[in-house]
Design a protein around this motif. Sequence first.
Motif, PDB file in Angstrom:
ATOM      1  N   LYS A  28     -35.376  16.461  29.378  1.00  0.00           N
ATOM      2  CA  LYS A  28     -35.393  17.859  29.818  1.00  0.00           C
ATOM      3  C   LYS A  28     -34.016  18.499  29.639  1.00  0.00           C
ATOM      4  O   LYS A  28     -33.914  19.668  29.240  1.00  0.00           O
ATOM      5  CB  LYS A  28     -35.844  17.940  31.289  1.00  0.00           C
ATOM      6  CG  LYS A  28     -35.914  19.343  31.838  1.00  0.00           C
ATOM      7  CD  LYS A  28     -36.939  20.188  31.107  1.00  0.00           C
ATOM      8  CE  LYS A  28     -37.029  21.575  31.714  1.00  0.00           C
ATOM      9  NZ  LYS A  28     -37.703  22.507  30.826  1.00  0.00           N
ATOM     10  N   ARG A  29     -32.965  17.756  29.901  1.00  0.00           N
ATOM     11  CA  ARG A  29     -31.610  18.302  29.737  1.00  0.00           C
ATOM     12  C   ARG A  29     -31.308  18.595  28.278  1.00  0.00           C
ATOM     13  O   ARG A  29     -30.678  19.615  27.956  1.00  0.00           O
ATOM     14  CB  ARG A  29     -30.598  17.344  30.349  1.00  0.00           C
ATOM     15  CG  ARG A  29     -30.681  17.313  31.865  1.00  0.00           C
ATOM     16  CD  ARG A  29     -29.886  16.190  32.469  1.00  0.00           C
ATOM     17  NE  ARG A  29     -30.067  16.192  33.928  1.00  0.00           N
ATOM     18  CZ  ARG A  29     -29.764  15.182  34.714  1.00  0.00           C
ATOM     19  NH1 ARG A  29     -29.247  14.073  34.206  1.00  0.00           N
ATOM     20  NH2 ARG A  29     -29.961  15.270  36.019  1.00  0.00           N
ATOM     21  N   VAL A  30     -31.744  17.712  27.395  1.00  0.00           N
ATOM     22  CA  VAL A  30     -31.577  17.960  25.962  1.00  0.00           C
ATOM     23  C   VAL A  30     -32.338  19.225  25.569  1.00  0.00           C
ATOM     24  O   VAL A  30     -31.809  20.076  24.847  1.00  0.00           O
ATOM     25  CB  VAL A  30     -32.037  16.739  25.129  1.00  0.00           C
ATOM     26  CG1 VAL A  30     -32.176  17.098  23.654  1.00  0.00           C
ATOM     27  CG2 VAL A  30     -31.067  15.582  25.315  1.00  0.00           C
ATOM     28  N   GLU A  31     -33.555  19.358  26.064  1.00  0.00           N
ATOM     29  CA  GLU A  31     -34.338  20.558  25.780  1.00  0.00           C
ATOM     30  C   GLU A  31     -33.601  21.812  26.268  1.00  0.00           C
ATOM     31  O   GLU A  31     -33.505  22.810  25.548  1.00  0.00           O
ATOM     32  CB  GLU A  31     -35.706  20.458  26.451  1.00  0.00           C
ATOM     33  CG  GLU A  31     -36.582  21.666  26.212  1.00  0.00           C
ATOM     34  CD  GLU A  31     -37.928  21.573  26.913  1.00  0.00           C
ATOM     35  OE1 GLU A  31     -38.918  22.007  26.321  1.00  0.00           O
ATOM     36  OE2 GLU A  31     -37.981  21.076  28.065  1.00  0.00           O
ATOM     37  N   ASN A  32     -33.069  21.758  27.481  1.00  0.00           N
ATOM     38  CA  ASN A  32     -32.348  22.911  28.031  1.00  0.00           C
ATOM     39  C   ASN A  32     -31.109  23.246  27.212  1.00  0.00           C
ATOM     40  O   ASN A  32     -30.839  24.420  26.950  1.00  0.00           O
ATOM     41  CB  ASN A  32     -31.958  22.658  29.490  1.00  0.00           C
ATOM     42  CG  ASN A  32     -33.145  22.639  30.423  1.00  0.00           C
ATOM     43  OD1 ASN A  32     -34.228  23.099  30.087  1.00  0.00           O
ATOM     44  ND2 ASN A  32     -32.950  22.075  31.603  1.00  0.00           N
TER      45      ASN A  32
END
Length: 102
Positions: A28-32
């Motif tokens: 999720k952090r990579v996506e953000n």
Amino acid sequence: MAKTIKEKLSEFDDSISSASTRAGRTIKRVENMTKAGVDAEVQALQMTKQSPTQQQYDVRDVEAFQKLAADTRVGVPITQQQVNALIQDTNDNLGSAPLPAT
């Protein structure tokens, strides 16, 4: 730069969470970061420098995480039933002759 209370709580939560929860949060952090325009090379470098097991990340890893994030927004790319079947098949075929190259 001083950490905010929210950042400190997030780090604490990461430290007591399961590996699968931490993996999901990382995806999720990579996506953000990707949505915010952070370059994939920068993301890979940050993860490499922060890796608790000295893993080396590159742009291809970040791209794979981005693909996984896209898939998991709508479903899962592999079910538990499929995992079980693949593991069973592998165990059933240990020691058998490899398939010929095509």
